[in-house]
Scaffold this active site. Structure first.
Site, short mmCIF file in Angstrom:
data_model
loop_
_atom_site.label_atom_id
_atom_site.label_comp_id
_atom_site.label_asym_id
_atom_site.label_seq_id
_atom_site.Cartn_x
_atom_site.Cartn_y
_atom_site.Cartn_z
N THR A 195 0.82 -1.21 0.00
CA THR A 195 0.00 0.00 0.00
C THR A 195 0.86 1.27 0.00
OG1 THR A 195 -1.65 1.24 1.25
CG2 THR A 195 -0.18 -0.11 2.54
N TYR A 205 -3.96 -1.78 10.06
CA TYR A 205 -3.85 -2.42 8.73
C TYR A 205 -2.59 -1.94 7.99
CZ TYR A 205 -4.06 -2.34 3.72
OH TYR A 205 -3.68 -2.40 2.40
N HIS A 206 -2.41 -0.62 7.90
CA HIS A 206 -1.25 -0.11 7.17
C HIS A 206 0.06 -0.55 7.85
CE1 HIS A 206 -4.33 2.74 5.47
NE2 HIS A 206 -3.61 2.57 4.38
N LYS A 240 1.31 -3.84 6.63
CA LYS A 240 1.98 -3.76 5.32
C LYS A 240 3.42 -3.27 5.50
CE LYS A 240 -1.50 -4.99 2.69
NZ LYS A 240 -1.53 -6.01 1.67
P1 NAD Z 1 -10.50 -8.03 -0.46
O1 NAD Z 1 -10.80 -8.04 0.99
O2 NAD Z 1 -11.62 -7.80 -1.41
O3 NAD Z 1 -9.79 -9.42 -0.87
C1 NAD Z 1 -8.86 -10.08 -0.07
C2 NAD Z 1 -9.08 -11.57 -0.27
O4 NAD Z 1 -8.12 -12.28 0.52
C3 NAD Z 1 -10.47 -12.03 0.19
O5 NAD Z 1 -11.08 -12.82 -0.80
C4 NAD Z 1 -10.19 -12.83 1.46
O6 NAD Z 1 -11.13 -13.87 1.66
C5 NAD Z 1 -8.78 -13.34 1.20
N1 NAD Z 1 -8.01 -13.62 2.43
C6 NAD Z 1 -7.77 -12.79 3.48
N2 NAD Z 1 -7.03 -13.43 4.40
C7 NAD Z 1 -6.79 -14.67 3.93
C8 NAD Z 1 -6.09 -15.79 4.44
N3 NAD Z 1 -5.53 -15.79 5.65
N4 NAD Z 1 -6.03 -16.93 3.67
C9 NAD Z 1 -6.62 -16.95 2.45
N5 NAD Z 1 -7.30 -15.93 1.93
C10 NAD Z 1 -7.40 -14.80 2.67
O7 NAD Z 1 -9.34 -6.96 -0.68
P2 NAD Z 1 -8.83 -6.27 -2.04
O8 NAD Z 1 -9.43 -4.93 -2.10
O9 NAD Z 1 -8.99 -7.21 -3.16
O10 NAD Z 1 -7.31 -6.10 -1.70
C11 NAD Z 1 -6.37 -7.11 -2.07
C12 NAD Z 1 -4.97 -6.70 -1.63
O11 NAD Z 1 -4.64 -5.47 -2.25
C13 NAD Z 1 -4.87 -6.48 -0.12
O12 NAD Z 1 -3.69 -7.05 0.37
C14 NAD Z 1 -4.85 -4.98 0.03
O13 NAD Z 1 -4.08 -4.61 1.13
C15 NAD Z 1 -4.24 -4.52 -1.28
N6 NAD Z 1 -4.70 -3.18 -1.66
C16 NAD Z 1 -6.05 -2.94 -1.89
C17 NAD Z 1 -6.44 -1.65 -2.24
C18 NAD Z 1 -7.90 -1.30 -2.47
O14 NAD Z 1 -8.22 -0.10 -2.64
N7 NAD Z 1 -8.82 -2.26 -2.53
C19 NAD Z 1 -5.50 -0.61 -2.36
C20 NAD Z 1 -4.15 -0.90 -2.10
C21 NAD Z 1 -3.77 -2.19 -1.76
N1 USQ Z 2 -12.57 9.23 3.58
C1 USQ Z 2 -13.57 10.20 3.57
N2 USQ Z 2 -14.85 9.77 3.48
C2 USQ Z 2 -15.21 8.46 3.39
C3 USQ Z 2 -14.18 7.48 3.36
C4 USQ Z 2 -12.88 7.91 3.47
O1 USQ Z 2 -13.31 11.39 3.66
O2 USQ Z 2 -16.41 8.17 3.31
C5 USQ Z 2 -11.16 9.65 3.66
C6 USQ Z 2 -10.39 8.96 4.78
O3 USQ Z 2 -10.52 9.65 6.01
C7 USQ Z 2 -8.98 8.98 4.21
C8 USQ Z 2 -9.18 8.86 2.71
O4 USQ Z 2 -10.54 9.25 2.46
O5 USQ Z 2 -8.38 10.20 4.47
C9 USQ Z 2 -8.94 7.48 2.15
O6 USQ Z 2 -9.76 6.52 2.80
P1 USQ Z 2 -10.08 5.12 2.11
O7 USQ Z 2 -10.97 4.34 3.02
O8 USQ Z 2 -10.54 5.35 0.72
O9 USQ Z 2 -8.62 4.47 1.97
P2 USQ Z 2 -7.66 3.77 3.03
O10 USQ Z 2 -8.27 3.65 4.37
O11 USQ Z 2 -6.33 4.45 2.97
O12 USQ Z 2 -7.50 2.30 2.48
C10 USQ Z 2 -7.66 1.94 1.10
C11 USQ Z 2 -7.75 0.42 1.02
C12 USQ Z 2 -6.44 -0.18 1.52
C13 USQ Z 2 -5.29 0.41 0.72
C14 USQ Z 2 -5.28 1.93 0.77
C15 USQ Z 2 -4.28 2.53 -0.21
O13 USQ Z 2 -8.85 -0.05 1.81
O14 USQ Z 2 -6.48 -1.59 1.34
O15 USQ Z 2 -4.08 -0.08 1.21
O16 USQ Z 2 -6.57 2.42 0.35
S1 USQ Z 2 -3.58 4.04 0.38
O17 USQ Z 2 -4.66 4.91 0.85
O18 USQ Z 2 -2.89 4.66 -0.75
O19 USQ Z 2 -2.70 3.73 1.46
#
Ligand code: NAD
Ligand code: USQ
Length: 406
Positions: free
Chosen positions: A145, A189-190, A193
């Site tokens: 992330t 969470y962060h 990572k």
């Molecule tokens: P998601 O929650 O939709 O998918 C994660 C998947 O992993 C799920 O299907 C869950 O069942 C599976 N999982 C979790 N723990 C597990 C375990 N112990 N064993 C097997 N399976 C497991 O999340 P996503 O949005 O698809 O994100 C995927 C990855 O990308 C994450 O690692 C997240 O940190 C990263 N990421 C997501 C975003 C975003 O905006 N969605 C942004 C940056 C990074």
């Molecule tokens: N925010 C609002 N209103 C909302 C939701 C969020 O103002 O209704 C704000 C939050 O306070 C924050 C920003 O928008 O300042 C981003 O929030 P987010 O929930 O969109 O993103 P974040 O919590 O950072 O997490 C998401 C994904 C995570 C990924 C991350 C990438 O859930 O898996 O790692 O984005 S990053 O943000 O670049 O670290």
């Protein structure tokens, strides 16, 4: 290539599995379906109707003739089964999405913090040690992330993972070092990572594992070219206060006439990427594997940065939605700038999809189509970062939390 997609039932994992299957790779999805259980725990569901993973795989076979293999496995808990699976199947590449990915969920309670750390760090470490033990030479691509860097404004662009520093030596001379960019996670969470990064550094250095870590920004959108191919291949779409991410939330809020929920002043600047570019970046990363003994390759997987209030105004302008400025449930800087280098993927040929491409309207259309599935009570973000903040942020579902509406 034979590719294992860990977490392949999720929002990023599912379209990636389809994209790579479409490109001719043999795909194995490993997932414990924990995300579907968390939906049940929270009493929420994806905006889009998701079939079972087995049914999704069946439809893909029907549409394309390609097989997606599914294996129900907990990467964090079933260590021996994971090792055995790797030993038998010996994939060429492993894409690791399998972590608990919501910052608000990770901050809900001590139980959620503990779960997130145990699940995420446990999964990553199990995978690394199993790769060493089985002696497989797979390229590991992990989804990290942008949040590992923090979002502080120092007036310099955030580099791709590493920072060149100069330190003063005891004899008064200077030494140059390359270090991992200092981490400054803003949620449990962060933080997981950030811990993952150290695990990768160690195993690349000690055992020569070939690892790429993708520091991804906030993913928006829902469809990719493959998920559009059949109604039952549709991607999941989270809108609730824990798992919904900011831009996707604003788009569904606009579709159901719910004031856009800006936290604080909305001065937070974040990095974004469309889901279509996510799958493309992963494909590009697979083609550019590091060699054994090389340092972990780090890419910033993002295409643009935006301030939250600008996104709200953009969506409001597009749809006529109102904007609500709410007390922020998170502990984060009220205002920050963010300049990010993403030269790595651009050099590999990524053509960024940007907000201006009409895809915003597509998401609103998807949201309108499935609006009847939205539970408005699940829209507010109520998970507070500290006990003090929790006292300030009321949990009223609609309306009363609004400080001001423009
Ligand atoms: P998601 O929650 O939709 O998918 C994660 C998947 O992993 C799920 O299907 C869950 O069942 C599976 N999982 C979790 N723990 C597990 C375990 N112990 N064993 C097997 N399976 C497991 O999340 P996503 O949005 O698809 O994100 C995927 C990855 O990308 C994450 O690692 C997240 O940190 C990263 N990421 C997501 C975003 C975003 O905006 N969605 C942004 C940056 C990074
Ligand atoms: N925010 C609002 N209103 C909302 C939701 C969020 O103002 O209704 C704000 C939050 O306070 C924050 C920003 O928008 O300042 C981003 O929030 P987010 O929930 O969109 O993103 P974040 O919590 O950072 O997490 C998401 C994904 C995570 C990924 C991350 C990438 O859930 O898996 O790692 O984005 S990053 O943000 O670049 O670290």
């Amino acid at each position: 290539m034979k590719i294992a997609v860990l977490g392949g039932d999720g929002f990023c994992g599912w379209p990636t599995a389809l994209h790579l299957s479409n490109a001719g790779h043999e795909i194995h999805i490993l997932d414990n379906l924990s995300r579907r259980w968390i939906d049940t725990e929270l009493g929420v569901q994806s905006l889009t109707p998701m079939d079972s993973i087995q049914e999704r795989c069946r439809i893909w076979k029907e549409v394309t003739g390609e097989t997606l293999h599914f294996h129900l496995l907990d990467i964090a808990k079933d260590y021996q089964r994971l090792r055995q699976w790797l030993d038998t199947e010996r994939p060429d590449a492993i894409i690791h999405f399998a972590e608990q990915r919501a910052a608000p969920y990770s901050m809900k309670s001590d139980i959620h913090k503990t779960y997130t750390v145990n699940n995420n760090v446990g999964a990553t470490h199990n995978l690394l040690t199993a790769m060493v033990e089985t002696g497989i030479d797979a390229h590991l691509v992990h989804l990290g992330t942008m949040g590992v860097y923090g979002y502080s404004t120092v007036g310099a662009a955030i580099p791709e993972g590493y920072l060149d520093v100069e330190v003063e030596k005891i004899d008064g001379g200077k030494a140059e070092l390359e270090i991992l960019y200092p981490t400054r996670p803003g949620s449990v969470y962060h933080m997981t990572k950030s811990l993952d990064q150290i695990l990768f550094q160690f195993y690349a250095q000690n055992d020569g594992l070939r690892i790429t870590d993708l520091h991804q920004g906030i993913v928006w959108g829902t469809h990719t070219d493959q998920t559009r191919r059949h109604e039952q291949l549709i991607n999941r779409f989270d809108y609730d206060g824990d798992y919904g991410t900011v831009l996707n939330r604003f788009l569904i809020q606009a579709a159901i006439d719910y004031p856009l929920t800006v936290h604080g002043t909305g001065g937070q600047t974040r990095a974004f990427i469309h889901i279509q570019d996510t799958v493309r970046c992963i494909e590009l990363a697979l083609q550019d594997a590091p060699k054994a003994g090389e340092r972990v390759k780090i890419f910033n997987q993002m295409t643009e940065t935006h301030r939250v209030r600008d996104l709200a105004e953009l969506v409001a302008g597009l749809t006529g939605a109102k904007v609500a400025y709410l007390p922020n449930p998170r502990k984060e800087a009220a205002e920050n700038d963010l300049i990010v280098k993403n030269d790595g993927f651009l050099a590999l040929g990524l053509k960024p999809t940007t907000l201006a491409d009409g895809l915003l309207t597509e998401v609103v259309e998807v949201a309108k189509k499935y609006a009847h599935r939205i539970d408005r009570k699940r829209v507010p973000a109520v998970s507070a970062w500290t006990k003090d903040i929790a006292k300030r942020v009321e949990t009223d579902p609609e309306g009363k939390r609004l400080r001001s509406v423009s």
